[in-house]
Design a protein around this motif. Structure first.
Motif, mmCIF file in Angstrom:
data_model
loop_
_atom_site.group_PDB
_atom_site.id
_atom_site.type_symbol
_atom_site.label_atom_id
_atom_site.label_comp_id
_atom_site.label_asym_id
_atom_site.label_seq_id
_atom_site.Cartn_x
_atom_site.Cartn_y
_atom_site.Cartn_z
ATOM 1 N N ILE A 167 -10.036 27.596 -15.895
ATOM 2 C CA ILE A 167 -10.485 28.567 -16.898
ATOM 3 C C ILE A 167 -9.546 28.694 -18.087
ATOM 4 C CG2 ILE A 167 -9.393 30.700 -16.099
ATOM 5 C CD1 ILE A 167 -13.090 30.130 -17.071
ATOM 6 N N PRO A 168 -8.233 28.328 -17.999
ATOM 7 C CA PRO A 168 -7.427 28.339 -19.236
ATOM 8 C C PRO A 168 -7.959 27.410 -20.309
ATOM 9 C CG PRO A 168 -5.980 28.308 -17.316
ATOM 10 C CD PRO A 168 -7.376 28.110 -16.802
ATOM 11 N N ALA A 169 -9.004 26.629 -20.012
ATOM 12 C CA ALA A 169 -9.634 25.803 -21.047
ATOM 13 C C ALA A 169 -10.126 26.650 -22.212
ATOM 14 C CB ALA A 169 -10.793 24.998 -20.442
ATOM 15 N N LEU A 170 -10.425 27.941 -21.975
ATOM 16 C CA LEU A 170 -10.882 28.796 -23.059
ATOM 17 C C LEU A 170 -9.761 29.144 -24.024
ATOM 18 C CD1 LEU A 170 -13.204 29.177 -20.862
ATOM 19 C CD2 LEU A 170 -13.704 31.264 -22.109
ATOM 20 N N GLY A 171 -8.550 28.710 -23.738
ATOM 21 C CA GLY A 171 -7.469 28.851 -24.706
ATOM 22 C C GLY A 171 -7.532 27.830 -25.831
ATOM 23 N N TRP A 172 -8.624 27.040 -25.894
ATOM 24 C CA TRP A 172 -8.764 26.021 -26.955
ATOM 25 C C TRP A 172 -8.768 26.662 -28.349
ATOM 26 C CZ3 TRP A 172 -12.686 26.397 -30.449
ATOM 27 C CH2 TRP A 172 -13.786 27.190 -30.106
ATOM 28 N N VAL A 173 -9.097 27.952 -28.447
ATOM 29 C CA VAL A 173 -9.149 28.589 -29.762
ATOM 30 C C VAL A 173 -7.785 28.626 -30.427
ATOM 31 C CG1 VAL A 173 -11.188 29.976 -29.257
ATOM 32 C CG2 VAL A 173 -8.936 30.839 -28.634
ATOM 33 N N ALA A 174 -6.711 28.458 -29.660
ATOM 34 C CA ALA A 174 -5.354 28.473 -30.217
ATOM 35 C C ALA A 174 -4.753 27.077 -30.286
ATOM 36 C CB ALA A 174 -4.453 29.384 -29.378
ATOM 37 N N ILE A 175 -5.565 26.036 -30.085
ATOM 38 C CA ILE A 175 -5.071 24.654 -30.054
ATOM 39 C C ILE A 175 -5.482 23.933 -31.322
ATOM 40 C CG2 ILE A 175 -5.187 22.445 -28.837
ATOM 41 C CD1 ILE A 175 -3.639 24.556 -27.344
ATOM 42 N N GLU A 176 -4.547 23.276 -31.951
ATOM 43 C CA GLU A 176 -4.796 22.412 -33.102
ATOM 44 C C GLU A 176 -3.876 21.199 -32.994
ATOM 45 O OE1 GLU A 176 -4.224 24.622 -36.678
ATOM 46 O OE2 GLU A 176 -6.109 25.747 -36.498
ATOM 47 N N PRO A 177 -4.285 19.999 -33.401
ATOM 48 C CA PRO A 177 -5.551 19.714 -34.072
ATOM 49 C C PRO A 177 -6.625 19.131 -33.147
ATOM 50 C CG PRO A 177 -4.058 17.894 -34.417
ATOM 51 C CD PRO A 177 -3.351 18.860 -33.496
ATOM 52 N N LYS A 178 -6.389 19.033 -31.840
ATOM 53 C CA LYS A 178 -7.350 18.401 -30.934
ATOM 54 C C LYS A 178 -7.601 19.310 -29.736
ATOM 55 C CE LYS A 178 -6.066 13.643 -32.183
ATOM 56 N NZ LYS A 178 -5.575 12.331 -31.673
ATOM 57 N N PRO A 179 -8.492 20.289 -29.886
ATOM 58 C CA PRO A 179 -8.742 21.203 -28.759
ATOM 59 C C PRO A 179 -9.568 20.597 -27.640
ATOM 60 C CG PRO A 179 -10.105 21.794 -30.633
ATOM 61 C CD PRO A 179 -9.195 20.701 -31.105
ATOM 62 N N ALA A 180 -10.465 19.636 -27.961
ATOM 63 C CA ALA A 180 -11.342 19.076 -26.930
ATOM 64 C C ALA A 180 -10.553 18.363 -25.822
ATOM 65 C CB ALA A 180 -12.364 18.128 -27.561
ATOM 66 N N PRO A 181 -9.535 17.536 -26.134
ATOM 67 C CA PRO A 181 -8.737 16.940 -25.046
ATOM 68 C C PRO A 181 -8.024 17.984 -24.198
ATOM 69 C CG PRO A 181 -8.404 15.720 -27.086
ATOM 70 C CD PRO A 181 -9.193 16.938 -27.439
ATOM 71 N N TYR A 182 -7.662 19.122 -24.785
ATOM 72 C CA TYR A 182 -7.042 20.185 -23.993
ATOM 73 C C TYR A 182 -8.026 20.738 -22.965
ATOM 74 C CZ TYR A 182 -5.247 24.841 -22.862
ATOM 75 O OH TYR A 182 -4.834 25.957 -22.196
ATOM 76 N N VAL A 183 -9.279 20.918 -23.368
ATOM 77 C CA VAL A 183 -10.305 21.379 -22.418
ATOM 78 C C VAL A 183 -10.484 20.357 -21.304
ATOM 79 C CG1 VAL A 183 -12.719 22.063 -22.171
ATOM 80 C CG2 VAL A 183 -11.460 22.697 -24.228
ATOM 81 N N ALA A 184 -10.479 19.064 -21.659
ATOM 82 C CA ALA A 184 -10.612 18.022 -20.640
ATOM 83 C C ALA A 184 -9.445 18.039 -19.663
ATOM 84 C CB ALA A 184 -10.720 16.648 -21.319
ATOM 85 N N GLU A 185 -8.246 18.315 -20.156
ATOM 86 C CA GLU A 185 -7.078 18.373 -19.281
ATOM 87 C C GLU A 185 -7.186 19.528 -18.283
ATOM 88 O OE1 GLU A 185 -2.201 18.917 -19.636
ATOM 89 O OE2 GLU A 185 -3.426 18.594 -21.422
ATOM 90 N N MET A 186 -7.663 20.695 -18.745
ATOM 91 C CA MET A 186 -7.841 21.832 -17.842
ATOM 92 C C MET A 186 -8.929 21.549 -16.816
ATOM 93 S SD MET A 186 -5.573 24.064 -18.683
ATOM 94 C CE MET A 186 -4.537 22.629 -19.003
ATOM 95 N N LYS A 187 -9.951 20.820 -17.238
ATOM 96 C CA LYS A 187 -11.018 20.455 -16.300
ATOM 97 C C LYS A 187 -10.481 19.540 -15.210
ATOM 98 C CE LYS A 187 -14.562 17.297 -16.440
ATOM 99 N NZ LYS A 187 -15.559 16.487 -17.122
ATOM 100 N N ASP A 188 -9.630 18.603 -15.577
ATOM 101 C CA ASP A 188 -9.020 17.721 -14.577
ATOM 102 C C ASP A 188 -8.137 18.504 -13.609
ATOM 103 O OD1 ASP A 188 -10.279 15.587 -15.753
ATOM 104 O OD2 ASP A 188 -8.559 14.973 -16.953
ATOM 105 N N SER A 189 -7.486 19.549 -14.105
ATOM 106 C CA SER A 189 -6.643 20.367 -13.224
ATOM 107 C C SER A 189 -7.472 21.062 -12.155
ATOM 108 C CB SER A 189 -5.874 21.405 -14.054
ATOM 109 O OG SER A 189 -5.026 20.775 -14.988
#
Length: 528
Positions: A167-189
């Motif tokens: 669920i920390p994937a919803l922290g993408w709003v504070a990620i720049e410049p590539k938030p989508a890979p961050y969501v993918a990383e949380m999904k893998d976790s």
């Protein structure tokens, strides 16, 4: 055109209110009925939540941004994958349903933030304004994680951990410049514990398997939404209203001011036998014009250009550094690595370099160390810079769960069922014997030593690991997935009769061929 249509709709509402007042007055209605009728027709409501207040305090012409493609795309996510996850969580029930309710509130808070972004200019990610906007999301996120932390002994512990890790994937709003890979990383976790849920429940209840698929699909669709609408970060409105602390305060005060403006003084009581008094005049027209904000912006830019036009005189305002604070003249300052700043003038915060990985703002909290027995599970969490943590009272039917430890050594001095090490860095683990398996997940620079026997060793997303095996443990089965720099050390007797460990690397490069319609994969060996 939007302003004309907004003004036209406002005039129609005023005409309808006036007509209604005249009808009530002619019918001899009491002054309290007139006042309540006017208040009801004026649409003055107190919105709930600061983000809702900010959205509702925007000009009427900008309310159409509620149908902005970014908001509509997020609504599709809520009405589709998110709803499926909520329904299956309700079917599973218990703590899973409780945690899903917090997840629902978390997505609702994020929708409000996306709506505000469509109406407002982008504030700096390090500003207090952005932290205020992020605060509702942070609070709901901590509630989701707390459900996991307080119920590790629950039979649904794997369910709760899968959600808390992803669920920390919803922290993408504070990620720049590539938030989508961050969501993918949380999904893998979250995938590791999601697979455990499927393994434990596929023969018992298919609702749990469907629940896992719905949750992982929710994270996948969230990643697709971010990749489609917010490729380089949360998209704001360059022509929207600037956000600052004062605008948030005005948004908070708007609901309290609206009823006061809509209040109408009661007319005098009619005299006996006389005609009813005329109705009160309609409330004054209130138009929210952005002119003052625009003027402030122009003044700010004028001040900026005035400073730039100073030429060399622009450096006259710089503060002169005292010789006592110069490191090249004070070797003791270089040794300590610290230079104290003058009182009342704190130093500017250091900025991360271009190679530093992005992190969500204000989404992580440091927790105290924890060593406790929860049911049949020993929990070792958040130990940092500890020389040694010893578990010498563990029983045969108990397991050990190690999480978030750094620069520490953990020793388990008795035979246990299973041991899991999750999200640890530079940590050593020494175990006696295990009945089932030893699992390492999401860890870096760790060392493991098995003094007795262990049938299975599982490593998932582990970087740089040294595994020391005993002579009784040479028949262990080692499973690796997404790992790098894994070395197995086994004891052997050298020519001089001394026992020594021989290091053997686990292959990371593989060669795949298609032979007679079958896929054949072999490890690549390097010789030199």
């Amino acid at each position: 055109m939007a302003e004309i249509s907004s003004l036209s709709s406002l005039l129609k509402r005023l005409e309808a209110a006036t007509t209604k007042l005249e009808d009530l007055a002619m019918a001899g209605a009491s002054s309290s009925n007139v006042s309540s009728s006017l208040t009801g027709s004026s649409g003055a409501h107190a919105p709930q939540g600061q983000l809702s207040q900010l959205a509702e305090s925007a000009p009427a012409s900008s309310q159409q941004d509620a149908t902005h493609p970014h908001v509509e795309g997020f609504d599709e996510l809520l009405n589709g994958p998110a709803k499926g996850y909520y329904d299956l969580s309700k079917a599973v029930g218990g703590l899973v349903e409780e945690q899903a309710n917090y997840v629902r509130d978390l997505f609702a808070a994020q929708r409000e933030m996306i709506l505000v972004a469509t109406l407002s200019q982008k504030p700096p990610l390090t500003s207090d304004v952005f932290r205020q906007l992020l605060e509702p999301t942070q609070k709901e996120l901590m509630k989701v994680i707390e459900v996991r932390d307080k119920n590790r002994a629950s039979p649904f512990a794997n369910h709760l951990t899968a959600v808390a890790d992803g669920i920390p994937a919803l922290g993408w709003v504070a990620i720049e410049p590539k938030p989508a890979p961050y969501v993918a990383e949380m999904k893998d976790s979250a995938q590791f514990y999601a697979n455990r849920v499927v393994k434990d429940w596929k023969e018992k209840d298919q609702n749990h398997v469907l629940w896992v698929r719905a949750y992982m699909n929710l994270l996948t669709e969230l990643q697709n939404y971010v990749r489609k609408f917010h490729t380089t970060g949360l998209v704001w409105n360059p022509k929207g209203t600037p956000l600052d602390g004062n605008s948030l305060k005005r948004a908070s005060a708007t609901p309290a001011a609206a009823p006061a403006a809509a209040a109408v003084p009661a007319p005098p009581a009619p005299s006996a036998g006389g005609p009813p008094p005329p109705p009160p005049p309609p409330p004054p027209m209130m138009l929210d014009t952005p002119a003052p904000v625009k003027q402030a912006t122009d003044n700010d830019m004028t001040a900026v250009f005035a400073q730039l036009n100073q030429g060399e005189g622009i450096t006259s305002g710089l503060r002169k550094v005292d010789k006592s604070k110069m490191t090249h003249k004070n070797p003791e300052l270089r040794a300590s690595g610290m230079v104290t700043s003058s009182p009342g003038k704190p130093g500017s915060p250091k900025r991360a370099g271009p190679g530093a990985p992005p992190k969500p703002a204000s989404l992580t909290l440091k927790k105290p160390p924890k060593l406790a027995l929860e049911g049949n599970k020993w929990v070792v969490e958040n130990f940092e810079n500890n020389n040694e943590v010893i578990l010498d009272q563990v029983e045969l039917n108990q397991s050990v769960y190690i999480y978030g430890c750094k620069n520490s050594t953990i020793q388990v001095k008795s035979k246990v069922t299973t041991i899991a090490m999750d999200s640890c860095t530079k940590t050593g683990l020494c175990v006696d014997s295990l009945i089932s398996s030893l699992d390492l997940v999401n860890s870096k620079s760790v060392q493991v030593q098995i003094l007795g026997r262990a049938p299975t060793l599982s490593l998932d997303k582990v970087d740089s690991c040294m595994v020391y095996l005993s002579k009784e443990c040479l028949d262990v089965e080692i499973l690796t997935s997404k790992c790098s720099a894994i070395n197995i050390l086994t004891p052997e007797t050298t020519e001089d009769g001394n026992d020594d460990f021989i290091e053997r690397p686990v292959p990371e490069q593989f060669l795949t061929k298609i032979v007679d319609g079958k896929v054949i994969t072999t490890a690549v060996e390097h010789s030199g």
